[in-house]
Design an enzyme around this catalytic site. Sequence first.
Site, mmCIF file in Angstrom:
data_model
loop_
_atom_site.group_PDB
_atom_site.id
_atom_site.type_symbol
_atom_site.label_atom_id
_atom_site.label_comp_id
_atom_site.label_asym_id
_atom_site.label_seq_id
_atom_site.Cartn_x
_atom_site.Cartn_y
_atom_site.Cartn_z
ATOM 1 N N HIS A 1 -17.048 0.474 -26.583
ATOM 2 C CA HIS A 1 -15.644 0.974 -25.313
ATOM 3 C C HIS A 1 -14.001 -0.109 -25.927
ATOM 4 O O HIS A 1 -13.177 0.230 -25.715
ATOM 5 C CB HIS A 1 -16.619 0.397 -23.695
ATOM 6 N N GLU A 2 -14.354 -1.254 -26.208
ATOM 7 C CA GLU A 2 -13.389 -2.285 -25.869
ATOM 8 C C GLU A 2 -12.495 -1.779 -26.743
ATOM 9 O O GLU A 2 -11.694 -1.902 -26.741
ATOM 10 C CB GLU A 2 -14.041 -4.059 -26.034
ATOM 11 N N GLU B 1 -9.982 4.586 -19.345
ATOM 12 C CA GLU B 1 -10.853 4.040 -19.504
ATOM 13 C C GLU B 1 -11.910 5.100 -19.938
ATOM 14 O O GLU B 1 -12.948 5.534 -20.674
ATOM 15 C CB GLU B 1 -11.627 3.490 -18.228
ATOM 16 N N HIS C 1 -10.079 1.385 -26.450
ATOM 17 C CA HIS C 1 -9.170 0.458 -25.867
ATOM 18 C C HIS C 1 -7.788 -0.126 -26.842
ATOM 19 O O HIS C 1 -6.994 0.090 -26.450
ATOM 20 C CB HIS C 1 -9.076 -0.673 -24.681
ATOM 21 N N ASP D 1 -13.967 5.383 -23.185
ATOM 22 C CA ASP D 1 -16.134 5.856 -23.115
ATOM 23 C C ASP D 1 -16.250 7.018 -23.971
ATOM 24 O O ASP D 1 -17.325 6.673 -25.208
ATOM 25 C CB ASP D 1 -16.128 6.340 -22.406
HETATM 26 ZN ZN LIG Z 1 -12.136 -0.526 -20.117
#
Ligand SMILES: [Zn+2]
Length: 412
Positions: A277-278, A355, A281, A359
């Site tokens: 997930h990071e 976000e 980003h 995801d």
């Molecule tokens: Zn996040």
Amino acid sequence: MNWVALVVCLLIFARWAVELWLSNLNRRHVLAHADAVPEAFRGIVDEPTYKKSVAYTLAKARFGSIEEAYGALVLIVVLFSGVLPFVFHFFEHHHGTSAWCTAAFLFTVGFAMSLPGLPLEWYSQFRLEEKFGFNTTTQRTWWLDRVKGVVLAALLGYPLLVLILKIVEWTGAAWWIWAWGALLAFQLLMLVLAPVVIMPLFNKFTPLPEGTLRERLLKLAGRTSFVAKSIQVMDGSKRSRHSNAFFTGFGKFRKIVLFDTLISQLSESELEAVLAHEIGHYKKKHIPKMLVFSALSSLVGFYLISVLAKQEWFYRAFGFQTTNIAPALLLFTLLSGVVMFWFSPLAHWWSRRYEYQADAFAKEVMNEPQSLIGALRKLNEKNLSNLTPHPFYSGFYYSHPTLVEREAALTR
Ligand SMILES: [Zn+2]
């Protein structure tokens, strides 16, 4: 009272009223679902944990309302009691109006304004967080953190203020562009220095030890061609049982950081999903986009200050008998929060979009959504997150979608 002061007072009261309204809406919504674990969460959280999360949410809401009212009151007193012009006059009278002296005025006011909030911060950490089992900070660490913060502000913030005020002297009417450039350069420097010099002042970072977890995470980094110098473990447990993961620095200085609390709470596949997930980003360029957005907002901010600093009415409304730039900088900073509040739903909506994208990226590289869902469920449970916020409340304040919203998007 003149019309400028009246508008500012109205804005402060309007913000406070909206905060109060949203908080009450949310409280009633939480209470309406408080009797039993809602259908959507059966089998995810047990009854005692759910009850505890409701109690934690309500306790934080009560405390938050006190904080908001207190904040509004302090702001009104600071803006309209005449204390700011008094202190400015004192500095001007005793030390003159050189950049060094006016920067000292700004620094002193900034420091003084951090003091009224201290008792509330203390209470939040050592009473509220303590009561729900989150606090692991010692009194010593807490006070030391504050002292380090002030020293850092003096070493980094004060010279920056002097530089900006010097730029106003040197460059004339277009000072706001140059000052903006200086702030930008400072922020970029901080981006490089923070992980190397500043963060180690507050926490210990150790490389993630060899083993299956490290191998797994490095493989993920390789698979997503994410260059990282190292994977570090941060002793987040020194202050709190809340958990997190992030990465800092850029290029070949990039470091992946996992809280020790996160490692102890999640399984290896769940940790891999959190890191994915990071990385999402990063891959979706969220960080440079945010940086560009914040740079543009500060450019607008500096331009507005340069316009306001030429208006005598702006100074007079808050009791200043001067047109020195320093009070204009100060007043603008104090008032910006009152104005920016109304834009926060937009900023949070934007953040929630990111976000969802991160995801979706994690789901794609993991080839399944279950690991991330497992991680999110555990994090919500361990952090006693509010599982049933009012949609208006989460829409206004939440930078992350709720658990239900994220699971729905992941299993679509
Ligand atoms: Zn996040």
